[in-house]
Scaffold this motif. Structure first.
Motif, PDB file in Angstrom:
ATOM      1  N   GLU A 103       0.972   3.317   9.180  1.00 26.16           N
ATOM      2  CA  GLU A 103      -0.298   2.893   9.769  1.00 26.16           C
ATOM      3  C   GLU A 103      -1.469   3.446   8.962  1.00 26.16           C
ATOM      4  O   GLU A 103      -1.449   4.587   8.509  1.00 26.16           O
ATOM      5  CB  GLU A 103      -0.396   3.368  11.219  1.00 26.16           C
ATOM      6  CG  GLU A 103       0.579   2.683  12.165  1.00 26.16           C
ATOM      7  CD  GLU A 103       0.350   3.086  13.612  1.00 26.16           C
ATOM      8  OE1 GLU A 103      -0.605   3.862  13.856  1.00 26.16           O
ATOM      9  OE2 GLU A 103       1.111   2.630  14.476  1.00 26.16           O
ATOM     10  N   HIS A 104      -2.506   2.628   8.820  1.00 22.35           N
ATOM     11  CA  HIS A 104      -3.727   3.037   8.143  1.00 22.35           C
ATOM     12  C   HIS A 104      -4.908   2.871   9.089  1.00 22.35           C
ATOM     13  O   HIS A 104      -4.844   2.107  10.057  1.00 22.35           O
ATOM     14  CB  HIS A 104      -3.936   2.211   6.870  1.00 22.35           C
ATOM     15  CG  HIS A 104      -3.003   2.533   5.771  1.00 22.35           C
ATOM     16  ND1 HIS A 104      -3.254   3.503   4.828  1.00 22.35           N
ATOM     17  CD2 HIS A 104      -1.783   2.021   5.457  1.00 22.35           C
ATOM     18  CE1 HIS A 104      -2.252   3.567   3.979  1.00 22.35           C
ATOM     19  NE2 HIS A 104      -1.338   2.680   4.343  1.00 22.35           N
ATOM     20  N   THR A 105      -5.975   3.580   8.806  1.00 18.84           N
ATOM     21  CA  THR A 105      -7.178   3.457   9.603  1.00 18.84           C
ATOM     22  C   THR A 105      -7.810   2.090   9.370  1.00 18.84           C
ATOM     23  O   THR A 105      -7.547   1.445   8.342  1.00 18.84           O
ATOM     24  CB  THR A 105      -8.186   4.547   9.233  1.00 18.84           C
ATOM     25  OG1 THR A 105      -8.618   4.350   7.875  1.00 18.84           O
ATOM     26  CG2 THR A 105      -7.555   5.931   9.370  1.00 18.84           C
TER      27      THR A 105
ATOM     28  N   SER B  79       2.678   7.173  -0.623  1.00 17.01           N
ATOM     29  CA  SER B  79       2.304   6.864   0.746  1.00 17.01           C
ATOM     30  C   SER B  79       1.136   7.742   1.173  1.00 17.01           C
ATOM     31  O   SER B  79       1.165   8.964   0.990  1.00 17.01           O
ATOM     32  CB  SER B  79       3.492   7.084   1.697  1.00 17.01           C
ATOM     33  OG  SER B  79       3.146   6.764   3.023  1.00 17.01           O
ATOM     34  N   LYS B  80       0.119   7.102   1.739  1.00 18.09           N
ATOM     35  CA  LYS B  80      -1.062   7.815   2.251  1.00 18.09           C
ATOM     36  C   LYS B  80      -1.650   8.755   1.213  1.00 18.09           C
ATOM     37  O   LYS B  80      -2.056   9.876   1.514  1.00 18.09           O
ATOM     38  CB  LYS B  80      -0.689   8.592   3.518  1.00 18.09           C
ATOM     39  CG  LYS B  80      -0.115   7.738   4.630  1.00 18.09           C
ATOM     40  CD  LYS B  80      -1.185   6.940   5.334  1.00 18.09           C
ATOM     41  CE  LYS B  80      -2.017   7.780   6.264  1.00 18.09           C
ATOM     42  NZ  LYS B  80      -2.961   6.981   7.070  1.00 18.09           N
TER      43      LYS B  80
ATOM     44  N   TRP C  76      -7.982  -2.904  -1.836  1.00 17.48           N
ATOM     45  CA  TRP C  76      -7.140  -1.963  -2.567  1.00 17.48           C
ATOM     46  C   TRP C  76      -6.949  -2.360  -4.027  1.00 17.48           C
ATOM     47  O   TRP C  76      -6.544  -1.537  -4.839  1.00 17.48           O
ATOM     48  CB  TRP C  76      -5.797  -1.826  -1.859  1.00 17.48           C
ATOM     49  CG  TRP C  76      -5.863  -1.011  -0.609  1.00 17.48           C
ATOM     50  CD1 TRP C  76      -6.646  -1.247   0.484  1.00 17.48           C
ATOM     51  CD2 TRP C  76      -5.132   0.182  -0.314  1.00 17.48           C
ATOM     52  NE1 TRP C  76      -6.439  -0.277   1.444  1.00 17.48           N
ATOM     53  CE2 TRP C  76      -5.511   0.605   0.977  1.00 17.48           C
ATOM     54  CE3 TRP C  76      -4.180   0.925  -1.001  1.00 17.48           C
ATOM     55  CZ2 TRP C  76      -4.979   1.745   1.580  1.00 17.48           C
ATOM     56  CZ3 TRP C  76      -3.639   2.053  -0.404  1.00 17.48           C
ATOM     57  CH2 TRP C  76      -4.048   2.469   0.866  1.00 17.48           C
TER      58      TRP C  76
ATOM     59  N   GLU D 136      -9.419   1.928   6.030  1.00 16.10           N
ATOM     60  CA  GLU D 136      -8.481   1.759   4.921  1.00 16.10           C
ATOM     61  C   GLU D 136      -7.969   0.329   4.842  1.00 16.10           C
ATOM     62  O   GLU D 136      -7.826  -0.240   3.750  1.00 16.10           O
ATOM     63  CB  GLU D 136      -7.312   2.734   5.089  1.00 16.10           C
ATOM     64  CG  GLU D 136      -7.687   4.193   4.892  1.00 16.10           C
ATOM     65  CD  GLU D 136      -6.543   5.125   5.241  1.00 16.10           C
ATOM     66  OE1 GLU D 136      -6.508   6.236   4.691  1.00 16.10           O
ATOM     67  OE2 GLU D 136      -5.691   4.756   6.085  1.00 16.10           O
ATOM     68  N   ASP D 137      -7.689  -0.270   5.990  1.00 13.46           N
ATOM     69  CA  ASP D 137      -7.184  -1.637   6.000  1.00 13.46           C
ATOM     70  C   ASP D 137      -8.223  -2.632   5.487  1.00 13.46           C
ATOM     71  O   ASP D 137      -7.878  -3.650   4.878  1.00 13.46           O
ATOM     72  CB  ASP D 137      -6.749  -2.026   7.416  1.00 13.46           C
ATOM     73  CG  ASP D 137      -5.427  -1.381   7.814  1.00 13.46           C
ATOM     74  OD1 ASP D 137      -4.614  -1.113   6.905  1.00 13.46           O
ATOM     75  OD2 ASP D 137      -5.220  -1.146   9.013  1.00 13.46           O
TER      76      ASP D 137
ATOM     77  N   ARG E  47      -4.722   8.361  -5.848  1.00 11.60           N
ATOM     78  CA  ARG E  47      -5.222   7.033  -5.478  1.00 11.60           C
ATOM     79  C   ARG E  47      -4.700   5.997  -6.473  1.00 11.60           C
ATOM     80  O   ARG E  47      -4.964   6.093  -7.676  1.00 11.60           O
ATOM     81  CB  ARG E  47      -6.757   7.019  -5.455  1.00 11.60           C
ATOM     82  CG  ARG E  47      -7.333   7.788  -4.275  1.00 11.60           C
ATOM     83  CD  ARG E  47      -8.850   7.853  -4.337  1.00 11.60           C
ATOM     84  NE  ARG E  47      -9.484   6.530  -4.381  1.00 11.60           N
ATOM     85  CZ  ARG E  47      -9.690   5.748  -3.331  1.00 11.60           C
ATOM     86  NH1 ARG E  47      -9.291   6.149  -2.138  1.00 11.60           N
ATOM     87  NH2 ARG E  47     -10.289   4.576  -3.465  1.00 11.60           N
TER      88      ARG E  47
ATOM     89  N   LYS F 151       0.817  -1.201   0.000  1.00 10.50           N
ATOM     90  CA  LYS F 151       0.000   0.000   0.000  1.00 10.50           C
ATOM     91  C   LYS F 151       0.859   1.263   0.000  1.00 10.50           C
ATOM     92  O   LYS F 151       0.453   2.296  -0.549  1.00 10.50           O
ATOM     93  CB  LYS F 151      -0.927   0.006   1.218  1.00 10.50           C
ATOM     94  CG  LYS F 151      -1.905  -1.158   1.269  1.00 10.50           C
ATOM     95  CD  LYS F 151      -2.694  -1.156   2.563  1.00 10.50           C
ATOM     96  CE  LYS F 151      -3.623  -2.361   2.637  1.00 10.50           C
ATOM     97  NZ  LYS F 151      -4.347  -2.398   3.938  1.00 10.50           N
ATOM     98  N   ASP F 152       2.002   1.180   0.627  1.00  9.73           N
ATOM     99  CA  ASP F 152       2.914   2.328   0.717  1.00  9.73           C
ATOM    100  C   ASP F 152       4.305   1.842   0.322  1.00  9.73           C
ATOM    101  O   ASP F 152       4.806   0.869   0.892  1.00  9.73           O
ATOM    102  CB  ASP F 152       2.942   2.899   2.144  1.00  9.73           C
ATOM    103  CG  ASP F 152       1.554   3.299   2.629  1.00  9.73           C
ATOM    104  OD1 ASP F 152       1.181   4.461   2.455  1.00  9.73           O
ATOM    105  OD2 ASP F 152       0.845   2.418   3.178  1.00  9.73           O
TER     106      ASP F 152
END
Length: 333
Positions: A276-278, A217-218, A286, A281-282, A243, A107-108
């Motif tokens: 870290e993701h919320t 990232s993010k 994705w 988001e997790d 995105r 993801k990042d």
């Protein structure tokens, strides 16, 4: 041996700056750094435990080939040696590419590219450049630096020849584009109408190593360059609201036309960013995300999103103004 490029260098302030700062400024800077580190403290420092070898192209390029176990596949004029991967030779009308066969589910991430562009052509008599891709499909040939113009994903273009010949831009020029397949890259206009941002940088015929770093990232895309042999990253592009899905492929491609250059990839090193993701988001799938940008830059203007430095300068000024009465009024230094 090439020097290791550390992403952490992007965030490190000069240690001697705070000695001349007022006490209030020092306290606020410390608080801001603590807040900043809470978001970015896990960013990779280039250590091996963060290097994702299945997405990295490193000398002596083991795992490159057409066998079922290969992690990288190549096409066209690409030549793999023990010291470099040459996408195109310094010859006219060549196209070549190399692609990771393993989809990336990070993801990042951050990709470091060591490259070299060189040839016998003089000023404005060389071309065309190369591109770094993170796309849904791989090994799709086309008119954009050897790959497809209607791609899904992210592309970073290192364009060495001005097709548009507009006076407000010098070449070589690095730009970025996010696409969901609906917008073709306009090679005749050097991609101006769809670029997120870019910078002019001299990268041809250097006697030293040249590097490009791509960080996602993010939802923020940042492009950094190190081409002056100073071991110092410089920002080229910084854009929020991006995105990108997981499960896409990394690759590199290059092309020559009537003009030519050697386009060499020395290495592509992929690092995982521990961010870290919320919970929301997790829990999101994705792989289903559509490549998009919340706000595209106008071809005639710059509506670029605020950077971290912009936010810091504004917040710093406001807080310092409100707490200025805490400083001694008559103290002499």
């Amino acid at each position: 041996m090439a020097r290791e490029r550390s992403p952490a260098l992007w965030l490190h302030p000069q240690t001697n700056v705070t000695h001349k700062m007022p006490v209030c400024h020092r306290i606020l800077l410390l608080l801001w750094l603590l807040h900043f580190s809470s978001v970015h403290s896990d960013i990779t420092d280039g250590n091996a435990e963060h290097l994702k070898r299945e997405h990295s192209l490193i000398k002596p390029y083991q795992g490159v080939g057409t066998s079922p176990s290969s992690q990288w596949d190549f096409w066209g004029s690409t030549l793999v040696t023990s010291q470099y991967v040459r996408l195109t030779p310094d010859e006219r009308s060549k196209q070549g590419s190399i692609w990771n066969t393993v989809p990336c589910y990070l993801k990042d991430w951050e990709m470091h590219v060591q490259f070299k562009i060189h040839g016998s052509g003089k000023k404005n008599l060389h071309g065309d450049g190369f591109a770094i891709w993170y796309t849904k499909d791989r090994l799709h040939t086309g008119t954009v630096f050897g790959s497809s113009a209607n791609f899904h994903g992210l592309a970073i273009f290192i364009d060495t020849y001005p097709n548009d010949e507009a006076p407000d831009r010098s070449f070589p020029y690095i730009s970025a584009m996010v696409n969901n397949g609906s917008l073709p890259y306009d090679h005749g206009k050097d991609g101006r109408s769809t670029e997120l941002g870019g910078c002019s940088v001299e990268v041809r015929n250097k006697d030293h190593d040249t590097y490009l770093a791509i960080r996602y990232s993010k939802g923020r895309l940042t492009i950094m360059i190190d081409v002056d042999d100073r071991n110092d990253w410089k920002e080229c592009i910084d854009f929020g609201g991006v995105r990108l899905p997981t499960g896409y492929y990394f690759g590199a491609s290059a092309a020559t036309g009537d003009l030519s250059d050697n386009h060499d990839i020395i290495s592509m090193k992929m690092y995982q960013l521990m961010v870290e993701h919320t919970p929301e988001e997790d829990n999101q799938d994705w792989t289903k995300i559509e490549p998009s940008v919340s706000l595209l830059k106008s071809p005639k203007g710059n509506s670029r999103s605020q950077t971290y430095s912009d936010c810091w300068q504004e917040e710093f000024s406001l807080i310092c103004l409100s707490c200025s009465h805490l400083l001694p009024q008559k103290r002499q230094y």
